[in-house]
Design a protein around this motif. Structure first.
Motif, short mmCIF file in Angstrom:
data_model
loop_
_atom_site.label_atom_id
_atom_site.label_comp_id
_atom_site.label_asym_id
_atom_site.label_seq_id
_atom_site.Cartn_x
_atom_site.Cartn_y
_atom_site.Cartn_z
N ALA A 181 0.84 -1.20 0.00
CA ALA A 181 0.00 0.00 0.00
C ALA A 181 0.87 1.25 0.00
N ALA A 182 0.50 2.21 -0.81
CA ALA A 182 1.22 3.48 -0.90
C ALA A 182 0.23 4.60 -0.68
N PRO A 183 0.72 5.77 -0.28
CA PRO A 183 -0.21 6.88 -0.08
C PRO A 183 -0.88 7.28 -1.38
N GLY A 184 -2.03 7.90 -1.25
CA GLY A 184 -2.76 8.34 -2.44
C GLY A 184 -4.08 7.60 -2.53
N GLU A 190 -7.83 3.69 -6.83
CA GLU A 190 -7.30 3.90 -8.18
C GLU A 190 -6.07 3.03 -8.42
N GLN A 191 -5.18 2.96 -7.43
CA GLN A 191 -3.99 2.12 -7.54
C GLN A 191 -4.37 0.65 -7.69
N ALA A 192 -5.35 0.21 -6.92
CA ALA A 192 -5.78 -1.18 -6.98
C ALA A 192 -6.40 -1.50 -8.33
N THR A 193 -7.20 -0.58 -8.86
CA THR A 193 -7.81 -0.77 -10.16
C THR A 193 -6.75 -0.87 -11.24
N LEU A 194 -5.78 0.03 -11.21
CA LEU A 194 -4.71 0.01 -12.19
C LEU A 194 -3.90 -1.29 -12.09
N ARG A 195 -3.57 -1.70 -10.87
CA ARG A 195 -2.81 -2.93 -10.66
C ARG A 195 -3.57 -4.15 -11.18
N LEU A 196 -4.86 -4.23 -10.89
CA LEU A 196 -5.67 -5.35 -11.36
C LEU A 196 -5.82 -5.33 -12.88
#
Length: 169
Positions: free
Chosen positions: A88-91, A95-101
């Protein structure tokens, strides 16, 4: 001494090599196994490779090991839907999870060789010649796999490539 410089190499290159391993496997735990296996192989040959390009040696070892796993059809061990709190990173986490998936799913539609070319060329920022050296093939083969991979990714993610409508030849 066999370990001379090996610890420093691992410390400096581990994050980038870990990312490459993850992109090849699509699974954090398998990526750790893959990287550990490649680093063990690198350690055995450290005297011979330390003055060359050991990162390329490890990338090649990871690629070969991943192909070997794929050929044996080793079923991936995954816990679906369980987030990895260590990553997990800040922000905006959603959105990060969606991009990663999205990226993990997109890379999963590629063959292992196409995936390796995409990871080495676009994530590790290697040239076509460097990628060919790592994979043990010709530059033309790298271009062909890259072309096929991008076409497959465009079909899988039609909206992601709106700016670039032509597949490079």
């Amino acid at each position: 001494m066999r370990d001379e410089g090996f610890r420093e190499f691992v410390t400096s290159c581990a994050p980038a090599l870990s990312r490459t391993a993850y992109l090849l496997t699509g699974d954090h735990h398998l990526a750790e196994d893959l990287l550990q296996s490649a680093l063990a192989n690198c350690h055995r040959h450290w005297r011979r490779i330390r003055h060359d390009n050991p990162a390329a040696y490890v990338r090649r070892a990871m690629h070969r090991e991943h192909i070997s796993w794929w050929r044996r059809r080793r079923p991936p061990e995954r816990l679906l839907g369980v987030p990895d709190p260590d990553r997990a990173a800040p922000g905006d986490l959603a959105e990060q999870a969606t991009l990663r998936l999205t990226m993990t799913g997109a890379l999963a539609v590629l063959t292992p060789r196409q995936r390796a070319v995409v990871v080495l060329r676009f994530y590790d920022d290697l040239t076509e010649a460097e990628t060919a050296r790592v994979l043990g093939c010709t530059v033309g083969t790298v271009k062909r796999h890259g072309h096929d991979a991008l076409a497959r990714l465009r079909a899988h993610l039609p909206g992601a490539f709106a700016e670039h409508t032509e597949v490079p030849s």
